[in-house]
Design a protein around this motif. Structure first.
Motif, PDB file in Angstrom:
ATOM      1  N   ASN A   7     -60.919 -15.480 -13.110  1.00 38.96           N
ATOM      2  CA  ASN A   7     -59.994 -15.543 -13.517  1.00 38.96           C
ATOM      3  C   ASN A   7     -59.482 -17.374 -12.582  1.00 38.96           C
ATOM      4  O   ASN A   7     -60.692 -17.004 -11.178  1.00 38.96           O
ATOM      5  CB  ASN A   7     -58.840 -15.026 -12.432  1.00 38.96           C
ATOM      6  N   GLN A  57     -46.265 -21.019 -11.978  1.00 39.45           N
ATOM      7  CA  GLN A  57     -46.349 -19.969 -11.049  1.00 39.45           C
ATOM      8  C   GLN A  57     -46.289 -19.382 -10.330  1.00 39.45           C
ATOM      9  O   GLN A  57     -46.368 -18.238  -9.435  1.00 39.45           O
ATOM     10  CB  GLN A  57     -47.823 -20.220 -10.215  1.00 39.45           C
ATOM     11  N   SER A  59     -42.843 -17.377  -9.659  1.00 38.71           N
ATOM     12  CA  SER A  59     -42.018 -16.457  -9.810  1.00 38.71           C
ATOM     13  C   SER A  59     -41.039 -16.369  -9.013  1.00 38.71           C
ATOM     14  O   SER A  59     -40.234 -15.908  -7.702  1.00 38.71           O
ATOM     15  CB  SER A  59     -42.319 -15.017  -9.946  1.00 38.71           C
ATOM     16  N   ARG A  64     -39.835  -8.894 -11.048  1.00 43.20           N
ATOM     17  CA  ARG A  64     -41.314  -9.030 -10.971  1.00 43.20           C
ATOM     18  C   ARG A  64     -42.520  -9.266 -10.591  1.00 43.20           C
ATOM     19  O   ARG A  64     -43.560  -8.528 -10.549  1.00 43.20           O
ATOM     20  CB  ARG A  64     -41.541 -10.230 -12.347  1.00 43.20           C
ATOM     21  N   GLU A  65     -41.771  -9.960  -9.243  1.00 35.62           N
ATOM     22  CA  GLU A  65     -43.308  -9.906  -8.451  1.00 35.62           C
ATOM     23  C   GLU A  65     -43.280  -8.354  -7.976  1.00 35.62           C
ATOM     24  O   GLU A  65     -44.744  -8.445  -7.059  1.00 35.62           O
ATOM     25  CB  GLU A  65     -42.895 -11.154  -7.022  1.00 35.62           C
ATOM     26  N   LEU A  67     -43.366  -6.021  -9.587  1.00 36.90           N
ATOM     27  CA  LEU A  67     -43.963  -5.007 -10.560  1.00 36.90           C
ATOM     28  C   LEU A  67     -45.906  -5.464 -10.407  1.00 36.90           C
ATOM     29  O   LEU A  67     -46.266  -4.945 -10.542  1.00 36.90           O
ATOM     30  CB  LEU A  67     -43.355  -5.772 -11.743  1.00 36.90           C
ATOM     31  N   LEU A  68     -45.507  -6.643 -10.879  1.00 33.16           N
ATOM     32  CA  LEU A  68     -47.064  -7.474 -10.086  1.00 33.16           C
ATOM     33  C   LEU A  68     -48.478  -7.229  -9.198  1.00 33.16           C
ATOM     34  O   LEU A  68     -49.026  -6.882  -9.171  1.00 33.16           O
ATOM     35  CB  LEU A  68     -46.954  -8.871 -10.764  1.00 33.16           C
ATOM     36  N   ARG A  69     -47.521  -6.888  -8.286  1.00 33.61           N
ATOM     37  CA  ARG A  69     -47.706  -5.880  -6.715  1.00 33.61           C
ATOM     38  C   ARG A  69     -48.541  -4.945  -7.310  1.00 33.61           C
ATOM     39  O   ARG A  69     -49.422  -4.466  -6.371  1.00 33.61           O
ATOM     40  CB  ARG A  69     -47.286  -6.464  -5.772  1.00 33.61           C
ATOM     41  N   ARG A  71     -48.569  -2.949  -9.937  1.00 37.44           N
ATOM     42  CA  ARG A  71     -50.146  -3.265 -11.380  1.00 37.44           C
ATOM     43  C   ARG A  71     -51.222  -3.511 -10.206  1.00 37.44           C
ATOM     44  O   ARG A  71     -52.064  -2.772 -10.362  1.00 37.44           O
ATOM     45  CB  ARG A  71     -49.865  -4.018 -12.293  1.00 37.44           C
ATOM     46  N   LYS A  72     -51.252  -4.832  -9.665  1.00 34.13           N
ATOM     47  CA  LYS A  72     -52.680  -4.638  -8.646  1.00 34.13           C
ATOM     48  C   LYS A  72     -53.017  -3.632  -7.950  1.00 34.13           C
ATOM     49  O   LYS A  72     -54.374  -3.347  -8.040  1.00 34.13           O
ATOM     50  CB  LYS A  72     -52.528  -6.321  -7.982  1.00 34.13           C
TER      51      LYS A  72
END
Length: 79
Positions: A7, A57, A59, A64-65, A67-69, A71-72
């Protein structure tokens, strides 16, 4: 064996695109930076379409933020 995906930061991508446009040679810039030529070509395309920018970049959607957190966190716990 699982392949690790690298990344790169937005700033790195923009600087790489800028450098490749200044020099006009994608292959040599990609080799110098240690990145895949195809990645740099893709970044240039995104940049020219206006899709590679700081605005993308940031958001504005808190769901969504979150959800991303999550998932990480899930990925880290599986590793």
């Amino acid at each position: 064996m699982k392949k690790v995906r690298k990344n790169y930061s937005l700033e790195f991508k923009i600087q790489a695109v800028s450098l490749s446009e200044q020099r006009g040679n994608v292959s040599s810039v990609a080799e110098e930076l240690g990145i895949c030529k195809e990645s740099l070509v893709n970044w240039r395309k995104l940049y020219n379409e206006g899709k590679l920018s700081k605005e993308k970049q940031i958001s504005s959607n808190p769901i969504r933020e979150e959800l991303l957190r999550l998932r990480k966190g899930t990925r880290r716990s599986k590793a």
